[in-house]
Design an enzyme around this catalytic site. Structure first.
Site, PDB file in Angstrom:
ATOM      1  N   ASP A 153      -4.665  -3.399  -7.917  1.00  0.00           N
ATOM      2  CA  ASP A 153      -5.866  -2.568  -7.824  1.00  0.00           C
ATOM      3  C   ASP A 153      -5.388  -1.130  -7.967  1.00  0.00           C
ATOM      4  OD1 ASP A 153      -8.470  -1.766  -7.439  1.00  0.00           O
ATOM      5  OD2 ASP A 153      -8.321  -1.778  -5.260  1.00  0.00           O
ATOM      6  N   CYS A 155     -11.691   0.755  -9.888  1.00  0.00           N
ATOM      7  CA  CYS A 155     -13.082   0.999  -9.490  1.00  0.00           C
ATOM      8  C   CYS A 155     -13.659   2.118 -10.356  1.00  0.00           C
ATOM      9  CB  CYS A 155     -13.183   1.326  -7.998  1.00  0.00           C
ATOM     10  SG  CYS A 155     -12.236   2.767  -7.477  1.00  0.00           S
ATOM     11  N   GLU A 169       0.863  -1.183   0.000  1.00  0.00           N
ATOM     12  CA  GLU A 169       0.000   0.000   0.000  1.00  0.00           C
ATOM     13  C   GLU A 169       0.895   1.226   0.000  1.00  0.00           C
ATOM     14  OE1 GLU A 169      -2.362   2.866  -0.135  1.00  0.00           O
ATOM     15  OE2 GLU A 169      -3.382   0.923  -0.126  1.00  0.00           O
TER      16      GLU A 169
END
Length: 337
Positions: free
Chosen positions: A49, A102, A5
């Site tokens: 992602d 997304c 992350e």
């Protein structure tokens, strides 16, 4: 498994959540994805992602609507191409790459997957759509979309690609960063023998245990990226002795019976999770560390000091709701069989 992350605050939350799942062979790293290019052909599967314009979040986050612009889309697409190019170097030949966002626009979705195929040699892999009821196929059998209203949750795009065989990168490790090597914690190996199931499968790396089969990789990982945690940190020094960590209580490799335990009723379990001391220590429980249980499931550690037990449940994890806000009736436990 390595979970990365870029944002340090979110990385700390990620490490906390992964510790709750109890898997010992997990590392959490902090930093930009570009650093993984220093680990050539290291991973069998990479799931990226990618940061995006967030069109799939517009239904619940007004800021996603406010910040949207064609310029944002182009900026995100450029960043996504840079990310996948760096991560592609870290994928083994024959390995699979899962790309997701997304958002819904083709520029950040199919066009990035197409860039991987045309510029990196990625092979599209058809997705088994029967596994994703409600999802819509994208432009190509390797792409699909999850739209609000058709599936539960917010929006998502996903593509599956494969690195062709025979594209191995040279095995060079970064020399710009330190190896983050640490001296083994005193007595940690002996602690592991007493409290870790099949302890011979692990080796000591600083204050942690890492699977012996991945020890060399764990060392190279620390040389390339900044690790927040690697493997299982089972104990910490308290004065001159080792005290078990909450991570150990949650771990799937905690040896059964290596610590005394005490089954709690529902009210006592909630009190423990709120950080309260345990005044009613079961008769016959030896002094020292023990695991409070609810339906046989370890909740953490406590320390029996005689007439009461000190609560060792980590403060950041404690329930903040008052007793009047918690369920009054006893819930049915969910046990993963």
């Amino acid at each position: 498994m390595v979970a990365n992350e870029a944002d340090p605050r979110r990385a700390a939350i990620l490490a906390e959540n992964l510790a709750k799942h109890g898997a010992p062979g997990v590392a959490v790293t902090v930093g930009p994805a570009e650093r993984f290019s220093a680990l050539p052909s290291a991973f069998d599967i990479i799931a990226a992602d990618a940061p995006c314009s967030g069109e799939g979040m517009m239904r619940k986050e007004p800021v996603a609507v406010e910040q949207w612009s064609p310029t944002l889309i182009e900026s995100c697409a450029a960043m996504q191409r840079s990310i996948v190019e760096s991560l592609w170097k870290a994928l083994k030949p024959g390995g699979f790459f899962i790309y997701s966002t997304c958002t819904f626009n083709r520029r950040e979705d199919e066009d990035v997957a197409r860039h991987m195929a045309e510029q990196l040699g990625a092979e599209p892999v058809a997705l088994p759509m029967e596994l994703f009821p409600g999802a819509l196929p994208g432009d190509g059998a390797h792409c699909c979309r999850f739209l609000p209203g058709r599936v539960r949750g917010e929006g998502l795009f996903m593509a599956l690609l494969r690195k062709p065989d025979g594209e191995a990168c040279s095995k060079k490790t970064s020399k710009k960063r330190g190896t983050n090597a640490q001296r083994p914690m005193p007595s940690l190996a002996e602690f592991a023998k007493d409290h870790i199931d099949s302890a011979e499968r692990f080796c000591v790396a600083g204050d942690s245990l890492v699977p012996r089969a991945h020890a060399e990789f764990a060392a190279s990982l620390g040389a390339a990226v900044r690790p927040l945690s690697i493997g299982l940190r089972p104990a910490e020094l308290k004065g001159r002795s080792l005290a078990p960590t909450h991570m150990l209580a949650m771990s799937s490799v905690l040896a059964a019976g290596s610590f005394p335990s005490a089954e709690l009723d529902y009210a006592s379990a909630l009190a423990y999770l709120r950080g309260e001391s345990l005044p009613d220590v079961p008769d016959g429980l030896p002094q020292g560390y023990f695991t409070p249980l609810w339906h046989g499931i370890p909740l953490g550690f406590a320390k029996n000091i005689g007439r009461r037990a000190n609560n060792l449940y980590p403060d950041p994890l404690r329930l903040r709701l008052g007793a009047d806000k918690l369920p009054a009736s006893v819930p049915a436990p969910i046990v993963d069989l």
